[in-house]
Every structure is written in C-alpha cells, then in structure tokens.
Design a protein around this motif. Structure first.
Motif, mmCIF file in Angstrom:
data_model
loop_
_atom_site.group_PDB
_atom_site.id
_atom_site.type_symbol
_atom_site.label_atom_id
_atom_site.label_comp_id
_atom_site.label_asym_id
_atom_site.label_seq_id
_atom_site.Cartn_x
_atom_site.Cartn_y
_atom_site.Cartn_z
ATOM 1 N N TYR A 142 38.312 -11.928 114.989
ATOM 2 C CA TYR A 142 39.008 -12.463 113.810
ATOM 3 C C TYR A 142 39.104 -11.379 112.737
ATOM 4 O O TYR A 142 40.150 -11.168 112.142
ATOM 5 N N GLU A 143 37.985 -10.690 112.501
ATOM 6 C CA GLU A 143 37.956 -9.630 111.497
ATOM 7 C C GLU A 143 38.911 -8.490 111.866
ATOM 8 O O GLU A 143 39.480 -7.848 110.995
ATOM 9 N N GLN A 144 39.075 -8.245 113.155
ATOM 10 C CA GLN A 144 39.951 -7.176 113.629
ATOM 11 C C GLN A 144 41.410 -7.623 113.750
ATOM 12 O O GLN A 144 42.277 -6.812 114.052
ATOM 13 N N GLY A 145 41.662 -8.905 113.554
ATOM 14 C CA GLY A 145 43.021 -9.433 113.685
ATOM 15 C C GLY A 145 43.458 -9.571 115.136
ATOM 16 O O GLY A 145 44.650 -9.599 115.421
ATOM 17 N N ARG A 146 42.502 -9.658 116.068
ATOM 18 C CA ARG A 146 42.824 -9.726 117.501
ATOM 19 C C ARG A 146 42.595 -11.113 118.089
ATOM 20 O O ARG A 146 42.623 -11.282 119.297
ATOM 21 N N LEU A 147 42.371 -12.117 117.260
ATOM 22 C CA LEU A 147 42.109 -13.456 117.763
ATOM 23 C C LEU A 147 43.414 -14.249 117.782
ATOM 24 O O LEU A 147 44.134 -14.276 116.778
ATOM 25 N N PRO A 148 43.760 -14.867 118.919
ATOM 26 C CA PRO A 148 44.984 -15.669 118.963
ATOM 27 C C PRO A 148 44.965 -16.754 117.881
ATOM 28 O O PRO A 148 43.892 -17.250 117.507
ATOM 29 N N ARG A 149 46.137 -17.093 117.393
ATOM 30 C CA ARG A 149 46.239 -18.043 116.273
ATOM 31 C C ARG A 149 45.473 -19.353 116.483
ATOM 32 O O ARG A 149 44.752 -19.784 115.579
ATOM 33 N N PRO A 150 45.573 -20.009 117.656
ATOM 34 C CA PRO A 150 44.809 -21.261 117.812
ATOM 35 C C PRO A 150 43.300 -21.055 117.662
ATOM 36 O O PRO A 150 42.614 -21.884 117.060
ATOM 37 N N LEU A 151 42.795 -19.938 118.169
ATOM 38 C CA LEU A 151 41.365 -19.672 118.030
ATOM 39 C C LEU A 151 41.010 -19.274 116.602
ATOM 40 O O LEU A 151 39.923 -19.599 116.115
ATOM 41 N N ALA A 152 41.915 -18.577 115.928
ATOM 42 C CA ALA A 152 41.678 -18.227 114.522
ATOM 43 C C ALA A 152 41.609 -19.507 113.680
ATOM 44 O O ALA A 152 40.744 -19.628 112.804
ATOM 45 N N LEU A 153 42.480 -20.464 113.966
ATOM 46 C CA LEU A 153 42.450 -21.739 113.237
ATOM 47 C C LEU A 153 41.161 -22.494 113.539
ATOM 48 O O LEU A 153 40.563 -23.105 112.652
ATOM 49 N N TRP A 154 40.716 -22.447 114.805
ATOM 50 C CA TRP A 154 39.450 -23.087 115.172
ATOM 51 C C TRP A 154 38.301 -22.462 114.393
ATOM 52 O O TRP A 154 37.457 -23.170 113.836
ATOM 53 N N LEU A 155 38.275 -21.128 114.334
ATOM 54 C CA LEU A 155 37.200 -20.431 113.637
ATOM 55 C C LEU A 155 37.224 -20.750 112.138
ATOM 56 O O LEU A 155 36.181 -20.981 111.530
ATOM 57 N N GLN A 156 38.406 -20.785 111.553
ATOM 58 C CA GLN A 156 38.523 -21.139 110.140
ATOM 59 C C GLN A 156 37.988 -22.545 109.888
ATOM 60 O O GLN A 156 37.325 -22.788 108.871
ATOM 61 N N THR A 157 38.238 -23.458 110.828
ATOM 62 C CA THR A 157 37.737 -24.820 110.696
ATOM 63 C C THR A 157 36.224 -24.861 110.836
ATOM 64 O O THR A 157 35.535 -25.480 110.029
ATOM 65 N N VAL A 158 35.701 -24.178 111.839
ATOM 66 C CA VAL A 158 34.250 -24.171 112.079
ATOM 67 C C VAL A 158 33.504 -23.574 110.888
ATOM 68 O O VAL A 158 32.490 -24.106 110.453
ATOM 69 N N LEU A 159 34.027 -22.469 110.358
ATOM 70 C CA LEU A 159 33.360 -21.789 109.243
ATOM 71 C C LEU A 159 33.809 -22.304 107.879
ATOM 72 O O LEU A 159 33.354 -21.808 106.852
ATOM 73 N N GLU A 160 34.710 -23.299 107.903
ATOM 74 C CA GLU A 160 35.236 -23.902 106.673
ATOM 75 C C GLU A 160 35.839 -22.851 105.743
ATOM 76 O O GLU A 160 35.579 -22.834 104.545
ATOM 77 N N LEU A 161 36.647 -21.968 106.327
ATOM 78 C CA LEU A 161 37.350 -20.941 105.549
ATOM 79 C C LEU A 161 38.679 -21.515 105.081
ATOM 80 O O LEU A 161 39.398 -22.130 105.852
#
Length: 52
Positions: free
Chosen positions: A21-40
């Motif tokens: 995610y920090e490197q910008g290499r995470l596919p959008r669905p997974l980036a959205l999942w991570l944002q949800t999990v970390l409440e970003l």
C-alpha cells in the motif's frame, strides 16, 4: 444476515499489504480493504509502520 465482522488478520499478510500500500503496488480492492481495516479516511502522508 448480519454483516461479517473480522475477528483476526494474519500479521504477515497485513504487514505485506501495508508495505505494498505504501509503495502504491496494492490493487484497488485490496487498498480499499486495508483502508477499511485500518480505518483510514485518506492516504496517509507518511509511512503506516513505525520506522518504515
């Protein structure tokens, strides 16, 4: 049916997702999942990991 709640996340998987995610290499669905999990609400200005 009640919404699914996550009770745990595999730490190595989460750390790999954060790194990508920090490197910008995470596919959008997974980036959205991570944002949800970390409440970003927006992409962070700095690293998500301490010392990263």
């Amino acid at each position: 049916m009640p919404p699914h709640r996550m009770s745990w996340i595999n730490s190595p998987v989460l750390l790999e997702a954060i790194e990508r995610y920090e490197q910008g290499r995470l596919p959008r669905p997974l980036a959205l999942w991570l944002q949800t999990v970390l409440e970003l609400e927006a992409p962070p200005a700095g690293p998500l990991r301490p010392g990263g």
